[in-house]
Scaffold this motif. Structure first.
Motif, PDB file in Angstrom:
ATOM      1  N   LEU A 168      19.688 -11.119  -7.880  1.00  0.00           N
ATOM      2  CA  LEU A 168      19.625 -11.536  -6.476  1.00  0.00           C
ATOM      3  C   LEU A 168      20.286 -12.891  -6.219  1.00  0.00           C
ATOM      4  O   LEU A 168      20.671 -13.182  -5.088  1.00  0.00           O
ATOM      5  N   CYS A 169      20.374 -13.713  -7.257  1.00  0.00           N
ATOM      6  CA  CYS A 169      21.001 -15.041  -7.146  1.00  0.00           C
ATOM      7  C   CYS A 169      20.405 -15.872  -6.009  1.00  0.00           C
ATOM      8  O   CYS A 169      21.121 -16.526  -5.238  1.00  0.00           O
ATOM      9  N   GLY A 170      19.093 -15.817  -5.889  1.00  0.00           N
ATOM     10  CA  GLY A 170      18.400 -16.630  -4.891  1.00  0.00           C
ATOM     11  C   GLY A 170      18.291 -16.006  -3.517  1.00  0.00           C
ATOM     12  O   GLY A 170      17.647 -16.576  -2.639  1.00  0.00           O
ATOM     13  N   ARG A 171      18.917 -14.866  -3.305  1.00  0.00           N
ATOM     14  CA  ARG A 171      18.839 -14.224  -1.984  1.00  0.00           C
ATOM     15  C   ARG A 171      17.457 -13.597  -1.790  1.00  0.00           C
ATOM     16  O   ARG A 171      16.944 -12.936  -2.687  1.00  0.00           O
ATOM     17  N   ARG A 172      16.883 -13.785  -0.617  1.00  0.00           N
ATOM     18  CA  ARG A 172      15.567 -13.206  -0.374  1.00  0.00           C
ATOM     19  C   ARG A 172      15.347 -12.766   1.070  1.00  0.00           C
ATOM     20  O   ARG A 172      14.236 -12.431   1.460  1.00  0.00           O
ATOM     21  N   HIS A 173      16.419 -12.714   1.869  1.00  0.00           N
ATOM     22  CA  HIS A 173      16.313 -12.268   3.259  1.00  0.00           C
ATOM     23  C   HIS A 173      16.730 -10.794   3.338  1.00  0.00           C
ATOM     24  O   HIS A 173      17.919 -10.480   3.260  1.00  0.00           O
ATOM     25  N   VAL A 174      15.751  -9.905   3.471  1.00  0.00           N
ATOM     26  CA  VAL A 174      15.998  -8.462   3.518  1.00  0.00           C
ATOM     27  C   VAL A 174      16.241  -8.060   4.972  1.00  0.00           C
ATOM     28  O   VAL A 174      15.362  -8.238   5.826  1.00  0.00           O
ATOM     29  N   ASP A 175      17.433  -7.522   5.253  1.00  0.00           N
ATOM     30  CA  ASP A 175      17.785  -7.157   6.623  1.00  0.00           C
ATOM     31  C   ASP A 175      17.205  -5.784   6.964  1.00  0.00           C
ATOM     32  O   ASP A 175      17.932  -4.794   7.151  1.00  0.00           O
ATOM     33  N   HIS A 176      15.872  -5.733   7.014  1.00  0.00           N
ATOM     34  CA  HIS A 176      15.177  -4.473   7.275  1.00  0.00           C
ATOM     35  C   HIS A 176      13.731  -4.788   7.677  1.00  0.00           C
ATOM     36  O   HIS A 176      13.301  -5.934   7.614  1.00  0.00           O
ATOM     37  N   PHE A 177      12.995  -3.728   8.056  1.00  0.00           N
ATOM     38  CA  PHE A 177      11.575  -3.885   8.385  1.00  0.00           C
ATOM     39  C   PHE A 177      10.694  -3.789   7.148  1.00  0.00           C
ATOM     40  O   PHE A 177       9.559  -4.228   7.167  1.00  0.00           O
ATOM     41  N   PHE A 178      11.191  -3.126   6.096  1.00  0.00           N
ATOM     42  CA  PHE A 178      10.412  -2.956   4.873  1.00  0.00           C
ATOM     43  C   PHE A 178      11.356  -2.862   3.686  1.00  0.00           C
ATOM     44  O   PHE A 178      12.582  -2.805   3.852  1.00  0.00           O
ATOM     45  N   PHE A 250      12.731  15.370   9.712  1.00  0.00           N
ATOM     46  CA  PHE A 250      12.676  14.585   8.473  1.00  0.00           C
ATOM     47  C   PHE A 250      14.029  14.554   7.765  1.00  0.00           C
ATOM     48  O   PHE A 250      14.559  13.487   7.461  1.00  0.00           O
ATOM     49  N   TYR A 251      14.610  15.727   7.515  1.00  0.00           N
ATOM     50  CA  TYR A 251      15.856  15.772   6.752  1.00  0.00           C
ATOM     51  C   TYR A 251      17.029  15.211   7.537  1.00  0.00           C
ATOM     52  O   TYR A 251      17.913  14.565   6.953  1.00  0.00           O
ATOM     53  N   GLY A 252      17.064  15.470   8.851  1.00  0.00           N
ATOM     54  CA  GLY A 252      18.188  14.973   9.640  1.00  0.00           C
ATOM     55  C   GLY A 252      18.321  13.467   9.561  1.00  0.00           C
ATOM     56  O   GLY A 252      19.409  12.929   9.308  1.00  0.00           O
ATOM     57  N   THR A 253      17.210  12.754   9.735  1.00  0.00           N
ATOM     58  CA  THR A 253      17.252  11.291   9.706  1.00  0.00           C
ATOM     59  C   THR A 253      17.427  10.749   8.285  1.00  0.00           C
ATOM     60  O   THR A 253      18.147   9.774   8.072  1.00  0.00           O
ATOM     61  N   ALA A 254      16.788  11.391   7.296  1.00  0.00           N
ATOM     62  CA  ALA A 254      16.907  10.907   5.910  1.00  0.00           C
ATOM     63  C   ALA A 254      18.322  11.105   5.377  1.00  0.00           C
ATOM     64  O   ALA A 254      18.860  10.237   4.674  1.00  0.00           O
ATOM     65  N   ILE A 255      18.951  12.236   5.703  1.00  0.00           N
ATOM     66  CA  ILE A 255      20.338  12.476   5.273  1.00  0.00           C
ATOM     67  C   ILE A 255      21.265  11.439   5.898  1.00  0.00           C
ATOM     68  O   ILE A 255      22.163  10.902   5.243  1.00  0.00           O
ATOM     69  N   ARG A 269      21.792   0.662  13.102  1.00  0.00           N
ATOM     70  CA  ARG A 269      21.492   2.088  13.291  1.00  0.00           C
ATOM     71  C   ARG A 269      20.621   2.585  12.145  1.00  0.00           C
ATOM     72  O   ARG A 269      19.685   3.350  12.350  1.00  0.00           O
ATOM     73  N   GLY A 270      20.930   2.131  10.919  1.00  0.00           N
ATOM     74  CA  GLY A 270      20.146   2.544   9.754  1.00  0.00           C
ATOM     75  C   GLY A 270      18.706   2.096   9.844  1.00  0.00           C
ATOM     76  O   GLY A 270      17.789   2.831   9.471  1.00  0.00           O
ATOM     77  N   LYS A 271      18.484   0.884  10.375  1.00  0.00           N
ATOM     78  CA  LYS A 271      17.112   0.391  10.538  1.00  0.00           C
ATOM     79  C   LYS A 271      16.331   1.276  11.511  1.00  0.00           C
ATOM     80  O   LYS A 271      15.182   1.627  11.258  1.00  0.00           O
ATOM     81  N   MET A 272      16.956   1.645  12.620  1.00  0.00           N
ATOM     82  CA  MET A 272      16.276   2.487  13.604  1.00  0.00           C
ATOM     83  C   MET A 272      16.018   3.887  13.055  1.00  0.00           C
ATOM     84  O   MET A 272      14.953   4.465  13.273  1.00  0.00           O
ATOM     85  N   VAL A 273      16.983   4.426  12.311  1.00  0.00           N
ATOM     86  CA  VAL A 273      16.822   5.773  11.733  1.00  0.00           C
ATOM     87  C   VAL A 273      15.698   5.772  10.707  1.00  0.00           C
ATOM     88  O   VAL A 273      14.876   6.694  10.671  1.00  0.00           O
ATOM     89  N   SER A 274      15.630   4.747   9.857  1.00  0.00           N
ATOM     90  CA  SER A 274      14.574   4.698   8.844  1.00  0.00           C
ATOM     91  C   SER A 274      13.202   4.560   9.500  1.00  0.00           C
ATOM     92  O   SER A 274      12.211   5.078   8.984  1.00  0.00           O
ATOM     93  N   LEU A 275      13.141   3.880  10.651  1.00  0.00           N
ATOM     94  CA  LEU A 275      11.873   3.810  11.380  1.00  0.00           C
ATOM     95  C   LEU A 275      11.470   5.191  11.880  1.00  0.00           C
ATOM     96  O   LEU A 275      10.287   5.520  11.937  1.00  0.00           O
ATOM     97  N   PHE A 276      12.462   6.005  12.198  1.00  0.00           N
ATOM     98  CA  PHE A 276      12.139   7.336  12.720  1.00  0.00           C
ATOM     99  C   PHE A 276      11.499   8.195  11.641  1.00  0.00           C
ATOM    100  O   PHE A 276      10.434   8.785  11.851  1.00  0.00           O
ATOM    101  N   TYR A 277      12.125   8.270  10.423  1.00  0.00           N
ATOM    102  CA  TYR A 277      11.515   9.124   9.397  1.00  0.00           C
ATOM    103  C   TYR A 277      10.352   8.443   8.694  1.00  0.00           C
ATOM    104  O   TYR A 277       9.528   9.104   8.060  1.00  0.00           O
ATOM    105  N   GLY A 278      10.258   7.094   8.807  1.00  0.00           N
ATOM    106  CA  GLY A 278       9.163   6.398   8.143  1.00  0.00           C
ATOM    107  C   GLY A 278       7.934   6.190   9.014  1.00  0.00           C
ATOM    108  O   GLY A 278       6.830   6.003   8.493  1.00  0.00           O
ATOM    109  N   VAL A 279       8.101   6.216  10.359  1.00  0.00           N
ATOM    110  CA  VAL A 279       6.991   5.935  11.262  1.00  0.00           C
ATOM    111  C   VAL A 279       6.767   7.072  12.263  1.00  0.00           C
ATOM    112  O   VAL A 279       5.650   7.573  12.417  1.00  0.00           O
ATOM    113  N   ILE A 280       7.828   7.482  12.954  1.00  0.00           N
ATOM    114  CA  ILE A 280       7.681   8.446  14.049  1.00  0.00           C
ATOM    115  C   ILE A 280       7.436   9.869  13.534  1.00  0.00           C
ATOM    116  O   ILE A 280       6.541  10.565  14.023  1.00  0.00           O
TER     117      ILE A 280
END
Length: 311
Positions: A168-178, A250-255, A269-280
């Motif tokens: 990681l070389c000191g990087r710790r800011h994850v550009d995501h919700f999880f 499930f498969y549409g968003t995960a693919i 777009r990836g963040k919103m899609v992952s929220l769909f299969y992970g939450v909605i």
């Protein structure tokens, strides 16, 4: 030096949409309502499937497994997301990030296989109704469910191990919700080509191959349904329609998330899609099954009547 040999950060920052603070309150409300509905809906399906003898069938055995998966799937991420949406710091511990990565990936991989097993179950029920009790006997159902869980957790163990070894070389800011594999690979300061190739190959195994098997099952189901009388067709479509809707969500968003080439433009777009299969999607699963399934609705009504009947 990677995560596993002493250079791991104490905490990660989950950025989410922190660059758009006006989104945080609406997202908090959506996630909170979705999580409450997910808990209530999946617990209701587990209860009625266990308490109503008419639902002691392979279909509801697999549906109970799906509900348990969805409970764990959302609980691994949503509480942390809710806390971060109402906090200025948006932190998750190193151990929490690794646990979230492992559990989310394990349960997501298991769900990919379980949905395939459920399509096989529906295929046998409709295409070979007289042989169904013999083919889908209790031992086979337990073996198929166990194989799905073991394969999902085995896949997660491999992918999580590969991911946490990246420097990681000191990087710790994850550009995501999880903490999810694609977001953590973007965090690495080393060449991630090999990891991305491994992720793509495993995603084909857990997403495209099951999708192909499900489509083949539904092709056989469709051929069998066309030979039925109109009353039988309605019942068959009612039984399979719920599963097909869940599979599409499930498969549409995960693919979309795991099998598209990585690019900076696709991050939001990836963040919103992952929220769909992970939450909605886990919230919608019990609603889809109960609203479209007369057996589950009848069992729920009976359970509520017994609970509130005067003693």
């Amino acid at each position: 030096m990677g995560w596993v040999n002493g250079s791991s950060p104490g905490e990660f920052v989950l950025l989410g949409f922190s660059d758009r603070p006006w989104l945080e309150l609406p997202l908090f409300v959506v996630f909170l309502v979705s999580y409450i509905l997910t808990i209530l809906g999946n617990l209701a399906i587990i209860l009625v499937s266990r308490l109503d003898p008419k639902l002691h069938t392979p279909m509801y055995f697999f549906l109970t497994n799906l509900s348990v998966l969805d409970l764990g799937y959302t609980t691994s991420t949503v509480p942390q997301m809710l806390a971060n949406l109402r906090s200025a710091r948006k932190l998750i511990s190193y151990a929490g990030c690794v646990a979230q990565l492992f559990i989310f990936l394990a349960l997501g991989s298991t769900e990919c296989l379980l949905l395939t097993v459920m399509s096989f179950d529906r295929c046998v029920a409709i295409c070979r109704p007289l042989h169904y009790p013999v083919v889908m006997h209790r031992r086979l159902c337990l073996q198929l469910a166990a194989a799905s869980w073991l394969s999902g957790f085995g896949n997660s163990l491999l992918q999580s191990s590969w991911t946490v070894r990246m420097p990681l070389c000191g990087r710790r800011h994850v550009d995501h919700f999880f903490c999810e594999v694609p977001a953590l690979l973007r965090l690495s300061c080393a060449d991630t080509t090999a990891n991305e190739a491994e992720l793509f190959f495993i995603s084909v195994l857990f997403l495209l191959v099951p999708t192909g098997l499900i489509l083949a099952s539904y092709a056989l189901i469709g051929r069998a349904v066309l030979r039925m009388r109109s009353g039988g067709r309605r019942k068959a479509f009612g039984t399979c329609g719920s599963h097909l809707v869940v599979v599409s969500l499930f498969y549409g968003t995960a693919i979309y998330m795991y099998l598209q080439p990585p690019s900076p433009a696709s991050k939001d777009r990836g963040k919103m899609v992952s929220l769909f299969y992970g939450v909605i999607a886990p919230m919608l699963n019990p609603l889809i099954y109960t609203l479209r399934n007369k057996d589950v609705k009848g069992a729920l009504k009976g359970l509520i009547r017994r609970a509130f009947a005067p003693q």
